[in-house]
Motif scaffolding. Structure first.
Motif, PDB file in Angstrom:
ATOM      1  N   LYS A 246       2.757  -4.783   3.334  1.00  0.00           N
ATOM      2  CA  LYS A 246       3.959  -3.944   3.276  1.00  0.00           C
ATOM      3  C   LYS A 246       3.483  -2.498   3.115  1.00  0.00           C
ATOM      4  CE  LYS A 246       6.890  -1.955   1.213  1.00  0.00           C
ATOM      5  NZ  LYS A 246       7.155  -0.519   1.483  1.00  0.00           N
TER       6      LYS A 246
ATOM      7  N   GLU B 177       7.040   3.240   3.175  1.00  0.00           N
ATOM      8  CA  GLU B 177       8.108   3.663   4.093  1.00  0.00           C
ATOM      9  C   GLU B 177       7.841   5.052   4.672  1.00  0.00           C
ATOM     10  OE1 GLU B 177       8.211   2.727   0.959  1.00  0.00           O
ATOM     11  OE2 GLU B 177       9.791   3.692  -0.209  1.00  0.00           O
TER      12      GLU B 177
ATOM     13  N   TRP C 277       1.306   5.716   0.537  1.00  0.00           N
ATOM     14  CA  TRP C 277       1.264   6.589   1.721  1.00  0.00           C
ATOM     15  C   TRP C 277       0.046   7.495   1.769  1.00  0.00           C
ATOM     16  CZ3 TRP C 277       1.353  11.211  -0.765  1.00  0.00           C
ATOM     17  CH2 TRP C 277       2.087  11.307  -1.952  1.00  0.00           C
TER      18      TRP C 277
ATOM     19  N   GLN D 109       7.987  13.941  -2.572  1.00  0.00           N
ATOM     20  CA  GLN D 109       6.742  14.324  -3.227  1.00  0.00           C
ATOM     21  C   GLN D 109       6.610  15.852  -3.271  1.00  0.00           C
ATOM     22  OE1 GLN D 109       4.802  12.292  -4.828  1.00  0.00           O
ATOM     23  NE2 GLN D 109       3.342  13.861  -5.423  1.00  0.00           N
TER      24      GLN D 109
ATOM     25  N   GLY E 259      -3.409   5.090 -10.121  1.00  0.00           N
ATOM     26  CA  GLY E 259      -3.518   6.545 -10.247  1.00  0.00           C
ATOM     27  C   GLY E 259      -4.079   7.019 -11.568  1.00  0.00           C
TER      28      GLY E 259
ATOM     29  N   GLU F 145       0.753  12.530 -13.904  1.00  0.00           N
ATOM     30  CA  GLU F 145       0.175  12.648 -12.563  1.00  0.00           C
ATOM     31  C   GLU F 145       1.112  13.441 -11.655  1.00  0.00           C
ATOM     32  OE1 GLU F 145      -0.153   9.092  -9.947  1.00  0.00           O
ATOM     33  OE2 GLU F 145      -2.252   9.664  -9.776  1.00  0.00           O
TER      34      GLU F 145
ATOM     35  N   GLY G  63      -0.450   2.207  -5.937  1.00  0.00           N
ATOM     36  CA  GLY G  63       0.725   3.075  -5.937  1.00  0.00           C
ATOM     37  C   GLY G  63       0.993   3.624  -7.317  1.00  0.00           C
ATOM     38  N   SER G  64       2.271   3.834  -7.610  1.00  0.00           N
ATOM     39  CA  SER G  64       2.622   4.501  -8.865  1.00  0.00           C
ATOM     40  C   SER G  64       2.579   3.528 -10.040  1.00  0.00           C
ATOM     41  CB  SER G  64       4.017   5.109  -8.756  1.00  0.00           C
ATOM     42  OG  SER G  64       4.977   4.090  -8.639  1.00  0.00           O
TER      43      SER G  64
ATOM     44  N   GLY H 200       9.494  -4.639  -0.360  1.00  0.00           N
ATOM     45  CA  GLY H 200       8.406  -4.843  -1.317  1.00  0.00           C
ATOM     46  C   GLY H 200       8.792  -5.855  -2.381  1.00  0.00           C
TER      47      GLY H 200
ATOM     48  N   LYS I 159       8.659  16.942  -6.020  1.00  0.00           N
ATOM     49  CA  LYS I 159       8.039  16.568  -7.292  1.00  0.00           C
ATOM     50  C   LYS I 159       6.940  17.561  -7.665  1.00  0.00           C
ATOM     51  CE  LYS I 159       5.200  12.963  -9.391  1.00  0.00           C
ATOM     52  NZ  LYS I 159       4.580  11.641  -9.282  1.00  0.00           N
TER      53      LYS I 159
ATOM     54  N   THR J 256       6.007   1.532 -10.412  1.00  0.00           N
ATOM     55  CA  THR J 256       6.158   0.398  -9.503  1.00  0.00           C
ATOM     56  C   THR J 256       5.152  -0.696  -9.858  1.00  0.00           C
ATOM     57  OG1 THR J 256       6.973   1.855  -7.778  1.00  0.00           O
ATOM     58  CG2 THR J 256       6.169  -0.280  -7.059  1.00  0.00           C
TER      59      THR J 256
ATOM     60  N   VAL K 194       0.828  -1.210   0.000  1.00  0.00           N
ATOM     61  CA  VAL K 194       0.000   0.000   0.000  1.00  0.00           C
ATOM     62  C   VAL K 194       0.864   1.262   0.000  1.00  0.00           C
ATOM     63  CG1 VAL K 194      -2.080  -1.017   0.966  1.00  0.00           C
ATOM     64  CG2 VAL K 194      -0.306  -0.213   2.506  1.00  0.00           C
TER      65      VAL K 194
ATOM     66  N   MET L  61       6.552  -2.788 -12.616  1.00  0.00           N
ATOM     67  CA  MET L  61       7.609  -3.685 -12.148  1.00  0.00           C
ATOM     68  C   MET L  61       7.007  -4.885 -11.424  1.00  0.00           C
ATOM     69  SD  MET L  61      10.379  -0.939 -10.801  1.00  0.00           S
ATOM     70  CE  MET L  61      10.947  -1.993  -9.502  1.00  0.00           C
TER      71      MET L  61
HETATM   72  P1  NAI Z   1       5.427   3.744  -5.111  1.00  0.00           P
HETATM   73  O1  NAI Z   1       4.513   3.160  -6.092  1.00  0.00           O
HETATM   74  O2  NAI Z   1       6.867   3.580  -5.366  1.00  0.00           O
HETATM   75  O3  NAI Z   1       5.112   3.166  -3.662  1.00  0.00           O
HETATM   76  C1  NAI Z   1       3.940   2.476  -3.323  1.00  0.00           C
HETATM   77  C2  NAI Z   1       4.292   1.251  -2.501  1.00  0.00           C
HETATM   78  O4  NAI Z   1       5.073   0.354  -3.277  1.00  0.00           O
HETATM   79  C3  NAI Z   1       5.137   1.562  -1.261  1.00  0.00           C
HETATM   80  O5  NAI Z   1       4.759   0.712  -0.211  1.00  0.00           O
HETATM   81  C4  NAI Z   1       6.529   1.221  -1.734  1.00  0.00           C
HETATM   82  O6  NAI Z   1       7.414   0.900  -0.693  1.00  0.00           O
HETATM   83  C5  NAI Z   1       6.274   0.016  -2.605  1.00  0.00           C
HETATM   84  N1  NAI Z   1       7.327  -0.261  -3.587  1.00  0.00           N
HETATM   85  C6  NAI Z   1       8.174   0.615  -4.174  1.00  0.00           C
HETATM   86  N2  NAI Z   1       9.001  -0.024  -5.019  1.00  0.00           N
HETATM   87  C7  NAI Z   1       8.671  -1.338  -4.968  1.00  0.00           C
HETATM   88  C8  NAI Z   1       9.157  -2.517  -5.612  1.00  0.00           C
HETATM   89  N3  NAI Z   1      10.164  -2.471  -6.472  1.00  0.00           N
HETATM   90  N4  NAI Z   1       8.572  -3.692  -5.346  1.00  0.00           N
HETATM   91  C9  NAI Z   1       7.536  -3.756  -4.483  1.00  0.00           C
HETATM   92  N5  NAI Z   1       7.053  -2.695  -3.819  1.00  0.00           N
HETATM   93  C10 NAI Z   1       7.604  -1.491  -4.061  1.00  0.00           C
HETATM   94  O7  NAI Z   1       5.043   5.269  -4.955  1.00  0.00           O
HETATM   95  P2  NAI Z   1       5.871   6.466  -4.271  1.00  0.00           P
HETATM   96  O8  NAI Z   1       7.297   6.455  -4.714  1.00  0.00           O
HETATM   97  O9  NAI Z   1       5.629   6.451  -2.824  1.00  0.00           O
HETATM   98  O10 NAI Z   1       5.138   7.708  -4.936  1.00  0.00           O
HETATM   99  C11 NAI Z   1       5.497   8.090  -6.242  1.00  0.00           C
HETATM  100  C12 NAI Z   1       4.318   8.551  -7.053  1.00  0.00           C
HETATM  101  O11 NAI Z   1       3.363   7.525  -7.158  1.00  0.00           O
HETATM  102  C13 NAI Z   1       3.548   9.710  -6.486  1.00  0.00           C
HETATM  103  O12 NAI Z   1       4.138  10.908  -6.809  1.00  0.00           O
HETATM  104  C14 NAI Z   1       2.200   9.540  -7.136  1.00  0.00           C
HETATM  105  O13 NAI Z   1       2.202  10.141  -8.416  1.00  0.00           O
HETATM  106  C15 NAI Z   1       2.066   8.057  -7.285  1.00  0.00           C
HETATM  107  N6  NAI Z   1       1.222   7.456  -6.237  1.00  0.00           N
HETATM  108  C16 NAI Z   1      -0.006   6.983  -6.584  1.00  0.00           C
HETATM  109  C17 NAI Z   1      -0.834   6.458  -5.618  1.00  0.00           C
HETATM  110  C18 NAI Z   1      -2.188   5.956  -5.923  1.00  0.00           C
HETATM  111  O14 NAI Z   1      -3.065   5.995  -5.066  1.00  0.00           O
HETATM  112  N7  NAI Z   1      -2.441   5.413  -7.091  1.00  0.00           N
HETATM  113  C19 NAI Z   1      -0.436   6.422  -4.209  1.00  0.00           C
HETATM  114  C20 NAI Z   1       0.895   6.903  -3.955  1.00  0.00           C
HETATM  115  C21 NAI Z   1       1.668   7.402  -4.956  1.00  0.00           C
END
Ligand code: NAI
Ligand code: MG
Length: 501
Positions: free
Chosen positions: A184, A187, A160, A340, A261, A394, A237-238, A221, A343, A241, A158, A244
């Motif tokens: 998970k 962070e 943040w 963020q 998103g 985004e 999340g993003s 993760g 960003k 990610t 999940v 990946m």
């Molecule tokens: P992120 O997608 O990297 O993080 C989300 C989750 O994935 C966190 O728990 C993180 O630790 C985990 N994660 C990161 N890399 C991973 C990997 N290789 N394998 C497995 N898990 C992994 O998002 P981040 O860096 O926190 O935010 C970046 C951008 O993502 C934001 O600027 C926003 O544009 C977008 N975002 C979209 C969200 C949504 O609700 N769709 C929520 C949060 C961020």
């Protein structure tokens, strides 16, 4: 280390594996910051591959042996309802923790946590209503029926922006279906989930049914996604990610649910109730400081009312009170984490370079009530063309791109001309137009004369690059199950296999 801590002693958290509160295998931890002060307040275990492995094995043990697989669906439902009752009792405390770690407004968190138990009630109620079917099979002498069974260990990752809510969307159906789970959290916001688990422990679930590994994406993760004993990854999340995760999951032939998103159009026609549309545009982009996947970050306004609408929008947005998210009267809080914050400021710079006109805000909030926190001024750009990066990418912050349009066809064309498709808003008094637009917009959710409405009862998810699968609603539980077809012969004699019929 990022500067002076908030108090002499940081709150020292442990994670929950197999019913035990533990440090990480290496003993390492990391600091979590308060975005309002910009300073660390808590220490979180820095989990890695060894911790993930322990947690997944605990979850697998809990899935295959012990009490959990022997519970009836009704008993699982009853545990989920216990949890919901307990969450109601602890809502205020959990809200305060989230405000401190995440910078979400106390007013918003209060409402969110009062609503949160509904996910556990709803899926708790659904647990014993998942029925297989008896198939009127075409083969004489056979009886055929189906069963819906759990998948095994679910890894839930999940972000943040709404940690406890987005956890509930995954945890409630996963447990109702009979799976076990390794969570998970992000962070940046692990504390609320660890506090949630203290409540969870009292609900009566056997140890190992839900485990939490805290840590960074690449360290905690990634091994969870790759672990051979994990059957499904549920992720919000993003996009990067999510991609990946999908690739890694493909190698293990795992299921995925991805919510990634968007760049949602909020579309105002000249026949709309303008007061309501202004409020809808504001809540679409400035609620939660714009840090929501469903943010109405592209405001499409019909040219005939464009200038007047923008004036009213800007006048309203100017009244937003910023500052301490713990204060009930604060209306726009800080950005949740420093990367963020950077960003969002970078995107403001990009929009200016692209030639968008700054109608409101356009930088850091340097107001006394914002202190050293990570605050960005509510920002409105006009003169945006849909091809600009500010309209395509985004931002995930309080930054609105306003784009004019002439008629329905153009609104649809612009609205759909992004890679995402999570949500869309339409403001009109014309019922024909409302229904037609709802049909033509490529989005998992369309709101008409409202914005941001979400419920445990209604499916939520993305078209196009906004994701895969749906959360919430009755069907979501099937994404945590697999179907088994059972054949039973009712013949008295097995036919000779060498005689073809
Ligand atoms: P992120 O997608 O990297 O993080 C989300 C989750 O994935 C966190 O728990 C993180 O630790 C985990 N994660 C990161 N890399 C991973 C990997 N290789 N394998 C497995 N898990 C992994 O998002 P981040 O860096 O926190 O935010 C970046 C951008 O993502 C934001 O600027 C926003 O544009 C977008 N975002 C979209 C969200 C949504 O609700 N769709 C929520 C949060 C961020
Ligand atoms: Mg934090």
């Amino acid at each position: 280390m990022q500067g002076q801590p908030e108090s002499a002693v940081l709150e020292d958290y442990k994670m929950l594996i197999d019913g035990q509160w533990v440090a990480s295998a290496t003993g390492a931890c990391f600091e979590s910051d308060n975005p309002y002060t910009g300073r660390p307040w808590a220490l979180i275990p820095r989990g890695g591959e060894a911790d993930v492995d322990r947690a997944v094995h605990a979850a697998h043990r809990a899935f295959t042996t012990g009490e959990w697989p022997r519970l009836t669906a009704s008993q699982r439902g009853s545990l989920l309802r216990n949890l919901a009752d307990l969450l109601s009792d602890h809502a205020a405390h959990l809200a305060e923790i989230e405000v401190r770690d995440n910078g979400k407004l106390l007013a918003e968190m209060g409402a969110q946590l009062n609503y949160l138990p509904q996910w556990y009630y709803y899926y708790g109620g659904l647990a014993d209503k998942i029925e297989g079917s008896v198939i009127p099979i075409d083969k004489p002498g056979h009886f055929n029926y189906t069963r819906h069974e759990p998948l095994g260990v679910v890894g839930a990752i999940v972000p943040w922006n709404s940690p406890l809510l987005l956890t509930a969307w995954k945890l409630a159906p996963a447990l109702a279906a009979g799976n076990t789970v390794v969570l998970k959290p992000s962070e940046y916001t692990s504390a609320s989930l660890l506090e949630f688990m203290k409540v969870f422990e009292q609900a009566g679930f056997p140890p190992g049914v839900v485990n939490v590994v805290t840590g960074f994406g690449a360290e905690a993760g990634a091994p969870l996604v790759a672990h051979p004993r994990v059957a499904k990854i549920a992720f919000t999340g993003s996009e990067k990610t999510g991609q990946m995760i999908y690739e890694t999951a493909a190698r293990g032939l795992k299921r995925v649910g991805l919510e990634l998103g968007g760049k949602s159009p909020n579309i105002v026609f000249d026949d709309a109730d303008m007061d309501n549309a202004v409020k809808g545009a504001i809540s679409g982009i400035f609620a939660a400081t714009g840090q929501t996947c469903i943010a109405g970050s592209r405001l499409l306004v019909q040219r005939t009312v464009h200038d007047e609408f923008v004036d009213r929008l800007v006048a309203f947005a100017q009244t937003a009170r910023m500052g301490d998210p713990m204060r009930r009267d604060t209306q726009v809080g800080p950005v949740t984490n420093k990367p963020q914050y950077q960003k969002v400021l970078d995107y403001i710079g990009i929009a200016k370079q692209e030639g968008a006109e700054t109608r409101l805000g356009g930088g850091k909030a340097e107001r006394p009530e914002c202190g050293d926190g990570w605050f960005v001024e509510p920002t409105v750009f006009t003169g945006v063309r849909n091809a600009m990066r500010i309209a395509q990418e985004e931002v995930f912050g309080p930054v609105l791109a306003v784009i004019p349009f002439d008629d329905e066809d153009e609104a649809v064309a612009i609205g759909n001309d992004v890679v995402y498709g999570l949500a869309a808003g339409v403001w009109t008094r014309d019922i024909r137009r409302a229904i037609t637009m709802a049909e033509r917009l490529q989005a998992g959710t369309v709101w008409v004369n409202t914005y941001r409405a979400v419920s445990y009862m209604s499916p939520f998810g993305g078209y196009k690059r906004s994701g895969l699968g749906r959360e919430n609603g009755q069907d979501a539980i099937k994404d945590y199950m697999q179907t088994k077809s059972v054949w039973i012969s009712t013949a008295t004699e097995v036919p000779n296999p060498f005689v073809m019929r």
